[in-house]
Design a protein around this motif. Sequence first.
Motif, PDB file in Angstrom:
ATOM      1  N   ASP A  52       2.733   2.908  10.210  1.00 45.39           N
ATOM      2  CA  ASP A  52       2.825   3.517   8.884  1.00 45.39           C
ATOM      3  C   ASP A  52       2.764   2.462   7.787  1.00 45.39           C
ATOM      4  O   ASP A  52       2.091   2.650   6.771  1.00 45.39           O
ATOM      5  CB  ASP A  52       4.117   4.338   8.749  1.00 45.39           C
ATOM      6  N   VAL A  53       3.459   1.366   7.980  1.00 43.95           N
ATOM      7  CA  VAL A  53       3.461   0.287   6.982  1.00 43.95           C
ATOM      8  C   VAL A  53       2.062  -0.309   6.850  1.00 43.95           C
ATOM      9  O   VAL A  53       1.558  -0.500   5.745  1.00 43.95           O
ATOM     10  CB  VAL A  53       4.494  -0.799   7.347  1.00 43.95           C
ATOM     11  N   LEU A  54       1.432  -0.569   7.972  1.00 43.41           N
ATOM     12  CA  LEU A  54       0.087  -1.145   7.951  1.00 43.41           C
ATOM     13  C   LEU A  54      -0.897  -0.209   7.249  1.00 43.41           C
ATOM     14  O   LEU A  54      -1.698  -0.643   6.411  1.00 43.41           O
ATOM     15  CB  LEU A  54      -0.367  -1.418   9.386  1.00 43.41           C
ATOM     16  N   ARG A  55      -0.819   1.062   7.547  1.00 45.53           N
ATOM     17  CA  ARG A  55      -1.692   2.053   6.906  1.00 45.53           C
ATOM     18  C   ARG A  55      -1.425   2.132   5.403  1.00 45.53           C
ATOM     19  O   ARG A  55      -2.358   2.190   4.591  1.00 45.53           O
ATOM     20  CB  ARG A  55      -1.499   3.422   7.561  1.00 45.53           C
ATOM     21  N   THR A  56      -0.173   2.083   5.016  1.00 43.08           N
ATOM     22  CA  THR A  56       0.186   2.121   3.599  1.00 43.08           C
ATOM     23  C   THR A  56      -0.371   0.908   2.864  1.00 43.08           C
ATOM     24  O   THR A  56      -0.906   1.037   1.756  1.00 43.08           O
ATOM     25  CB  THR A  56       1.723   2.186   3.438  1.00 43.08           C
ATOM     26  N   SER A  58      -2.988  -0.801   3.670  1.00 47.33           N
ATOM     27  CA  SER A  58      -4.433  -0.595   3.587  1.00 47.33           C
ATOM     28  C   SER A  58      -4.786   0.358   2.448  1.00 47.33           C
ATOM     29  O   SER A  58      -5.682   0.083   1.647  1.00 47.33           O
ATOM     30  CB  SER A  58      -4.949  -0.046   4.920  1.00 47.33           C
ATOM     31  N   GLN A  59      -4.075   1.453   2.361  1.00 48.80           N
ATOM     32  CA  GLN A  59      -4.351   2.441   1.321  1.00 48.80           C
ATOM     33  C   GLN A  59      -4.033   1.902  -0.070  1.00 48.80           C
ATOM     34  O   GLN A  59      -4.800   2.102  -1.010  1.00 48.80           O
ATOM     35  CB  GLN A  59      -3.549   3.718   1.582  1.00 48.80           C
ATOM     36  N   ASN A  60      -2.912   1.203  -0.201  1.00 47.57           N
ATOM     37  CA  ASN A  60      -2.495   0.721  -1.521  1.00 47.57           C
ATOM     38  C   ASN A  60      -3.321  -0.451  -2.027  1.00 47.57           C
ATOM     39  O   ASN A  60      -3.327  -0.722  -3.234  1.00 47.57           O
ATOM     40  CB  ASN A  60      -1.013   0.359  -1.517  1.00 47.57           C
ATOM     41  N   THR A  61      -3.989  -1.148  -1.127  1.00 46.66           N
ATOM     42  CA  THR A  61      -4.853  -2.248  -1.551  1.00 46.66           C
ATOM     43  C   THR A  61      -6.329  -1.854  -1.525  1.00 46.66           C
ATOM     44  O   THR A  61      -7.187  -2.651  -1.882  1.00 46.66           O
ATOM     45  CB  THR A  61      -4.666  -3.490  -0.649  1.00 46.66           C
ATOM     46  N   ASN A  62      -6.590  -0.631  -1.080  1.00 45.77           N
ATOM     47  CA  ASN A  62      -7.964  -0.134  -0.966  1.00 45.77           C
ATOM     48  C   ASN A  62      -8.815  -1.094  -0.124  1.00 45.77           C
ATOM     49  O   ASN A  62      -9.928  -1.458  -0.494  1.00 45.77           O
ATOM     50  CB  ASN A  62      -8.584   0.098  -2.338  1.00 45.77           C
ATOM     51  N   THR A  63      -8.222  -1.522   1.004  1.00 48.91           N
ATOM     52  CA  THR A  63      -8.868  -2.466   1.910  1.00 48.91           C
ATOM     53  C   THR A  63      -8.879  -1.854   3.297  1.00 48.91           C
ATOM     54  O   THR A  63      -7.902  -1.230   3.712  1.00 48.91           O
ATOM     55  CB  THR A  63      -8.082  -3.794   1.942  1.00 48.91           C
ATOM     56  N   LYS A  64      -9.972  -2.053   4.014  1.00 43.01           N
ATOM     57  CA  LYS A  64     -10.066  -1.500   5.364  1.00 43.01           C
ATOM     58  C   LYS A  64      -8.920  -2.011   6.231  1.00 43.01           C
ATOM     59  O   LYS A  64      -8.546  -3.181   6.173  1.00 43.01           O
ATOM     60  CB  LYS A  64     -11.397  -1.867   6.005  1.00 43.01           C
ATOM     61  N   LEU A  65      -8.401  -1.110   7.038  1.00 47.55           N
ATOM     62  CA  LEU A  65      -7.263  -1.412   7.894  1.00 47.55           C
ATOM     63  C   LEU A  65      -7.541  -2.618   8.786  1.00 47.55           C
ATOM     64  O   LEU A  65      -6.688  -3.490   8.966  1.00 47.55           O
ATOM     65  CB  LEU A  65      -6.915  -0.187   8.747  1.00 47.55           C
ATOM     66  N   ARG A  66      -8.732  -2.714   9.336  1.00 52.71           N
ATOM     67  CA  ARG A  66      -9.091  -3.825  10.214  1.00 52.71           C
ATOM     68  C   ARG A  66      -8.990  -5.158   9.484  1.00 52.71           C
ATOM     69  O   ARG A  66      -8.494  -6.142  10.026  1.00 52.71           O
ATOM     70  CB  ARG A  66     -10.505  -3.634  10.756  1.00 52.71           C
ATOM     71  N   LEU A  67      -9.415  -5.182   8.222  1.00 55.43           N
ATOM     72  CA  LEU A  67      -9.346  -6.422   7.442  1.00 55.43           C
ATOM     73  C   LEU A  67      -7.907  -6.806   7.132  1.00 55.43           C
ATOM     74  O   LEU A  67      -7.541  -7.988   7.180  1.00 55.43           O
ATOM     75  CB  LEU A  67     -10.167  -6.295   6.160  1.00 55.43           C
ATOM     76  N   ILE A  68      -7.089  -5.809   6.811  1.00 51.47           N
ATOM     77  CA  ILE A  68      -5.660  -6.053   6.590  1.00 51.47           C
ATOM     78  C   ILE A  68      -5.048  -6.613   7.871  1.00 51.47           C
ATOM     79  O   ILE A  68      -4.312  -7.610   7.849  1.00 51.47           O
ATOM     80  CB  ILE A  68      -4.928  -4.748   6.191  1.00 51.47           C
ATOM     81  N   ALA A  69      -5.368  -5.983   8.996  1.00 51.41           N
ATOM     82  CA  ALA A  69      -4.818  -6.409  10.283  1.00 51.41           C
ATOM     83  C   ALA A  69      -5.224  -7.847  10.603  1.00 51.41           C
ATOM     84  O   ALA A  69      -4.395  -8.635  11.058  1.00 51.41           O
ATOM     85  CB  ALA A  69      -5.276  -5.457  11.382  1.00 51.41           C
ATOM     86  N   ALA A  88       1.784  -5.531  -1.452  1.00 52.49           N
ATOM     87  CA  ALA A  88       1.742  -4.195  -0.848  1.00 52.49           C
ATOM     88  C   ALA A  88       2.595  -4.134   0.415  1.00 52.49           C
ATOM     89  O   ALA A  88       3.262  -3.130   0.671  1.00 52.49           O
ATOM     90  CB  ALA A  88       0.301  -3.809  -0.549  1.00 52.49           C
ATOM     91  N   LEU A  89       2.570  -5.209   1.204  1.00 55.88           N
ATOM     92  CA  LEU A  89       3.374  -5.250   2.422  1.00 55.88           C
ATOM     93  C   LEU A  89       4.860  -5.222   2.098  1.00 55.88           C
ATOM     94  O   LEU A  89       5.620  -4.440   2.684  1.00 55.88           O
ATOM     95  CB  LEU A  89       3.035  -6.503   3.235  1.00 55.88           C
ATOM     96  N   GLU A  90       5.290  -6.043   1.153  1.00 54.92           N
ATOM     97  CA  GLU A  90       6.713  -6.051   0.792  1.00 54.92           C
ATOM     98  C   GLU A  90       7.153  -4.700   0.233  1.00 54.92           C
ATOM     99  O   GLU A  90       8.254  -4.232   0.539  1.00 54.92           O
ATOM    100  CB  GLU A  90       7.007  -7.194  -0.185  1.00 54.92           C
ATOM    101  N   ALA A  91       6.303  -4.077  -0.580  1.00 49.91           N
ATOM    102  CA  ALA A  91       6.643  -2.749  -1.120  1.00 49.91           C
ATOM    103  C   ALA A  91       6.728  -1.704  -0.009  1.00 49.91           C
ATOM    104  O   ALA A  91       7.650  -0.892   0.006  1.00 49.91           O
ATOM    105  CB  ALA A  91       5.593  -2.334  -2.167  1.00 49.91           C
ATOM    106  N   ALA A  92       5.790  -1.743   0.928  1.00 46.36           N
ATOM    107  CA  ALA A  92       5.809  -0.785   2.028  1.00 46.36           C
ATOM    108  C   ALA A  92       7.021  -1.016   2.932  1.00 46.36           C
ATOM    109  O   ALA A  92       7.633  -0.054   3.397  1.00 46.36           O
ATOM    110  CB  ALA A  92       4.511  -0.889   2.833  1.00 46.36           C
ATOM    111  N   LEU A  93       7.370  -2.267   3.163  1.00 47.10           N
ATOM    112  CA  LEU A  93       8.552  -2.565   3.973  1.00 47.10           C
ATOM    113  C   LEU A  93       9.828  -2.103   3.277  1.00 47.10           C
ATOM    114  O   LEU A  93      10.755  -1.620   3.930  1.00 47.10           O
ATOM    115  CB  LEU A  93       8.616  -4.052   4.299  1.00 47.10           C
ATOM    116  N   ALA A  94       9.875  -2.269   1.963  1.00 44.64           N
ATOM    117  CA  ALA A  94      11.057  -1.830   1.214  1.00 44.64           C
ATOM    118  C   ALA A  94      11.229  -0.313   1.312  1.00 44.64           C
ATOM    119  O   ALA A  94      12.361   0.189   1.398  1.00 44.64           O
ATOM    120  CB  ALA A  94      10.952  -2.254  -0.242  1.00 44.64           C
ATOM    121  N   ARG A  95      10.124   0.410   1.324  1.00 46.14           N
ATOM    122  CA  ARG A  95      10.185   1.884   1.439  1.00 46.14           C
ATOM    123  C   ARG A  95      10.489   2.314   2.863  1.00 46.14           C
ATOM    124  O   ARG A  95      11.041   3.388   3.081  1.00 46.14           O
ATOM    125  CB  ARG A  95       8.881   2.507   0.974  1.00 46.14           C
TER     126      ARG A  95
END
Length: 96
Positions: A52-56, A58-69, A88-95
């Motif tokens: 869920d965090v990884l997907r978030t 990706s969505q919040n940075t408008n970057t393909k999930l594979r590239l984020i990974a 985006a990662l820190e924000a998603a982790l905080a949520r």
Amino acid sequence: MAIERDDLLKKIAILEEEVGQLRQAVDSHAVIDQAIGVVITHGRLPPGQGWDVLRTVSQNTNTKLRLIAEEIVQWPYSGRLSENIQQALEAALARA
């Protein structure tokens, strides 16, 4: 007979392309799984929340999930993340 040969060559080309796509999918899946591991370790999350965090991110940075990974997997070695991914990662982790 020439038509059958042409049909076979077309089928072979189609199958070769499909095999290439499947190989790429397997490679992407492995990198995504590794990134989930990094995220759950960094965020001290239960395994189910890593995806869920990884997907978030990706969505919040408008970057393909594979590239984020790919970037997240390299993070422990390089010691850095791009600023937008880190935020985006820190924000998603905080949520989470």
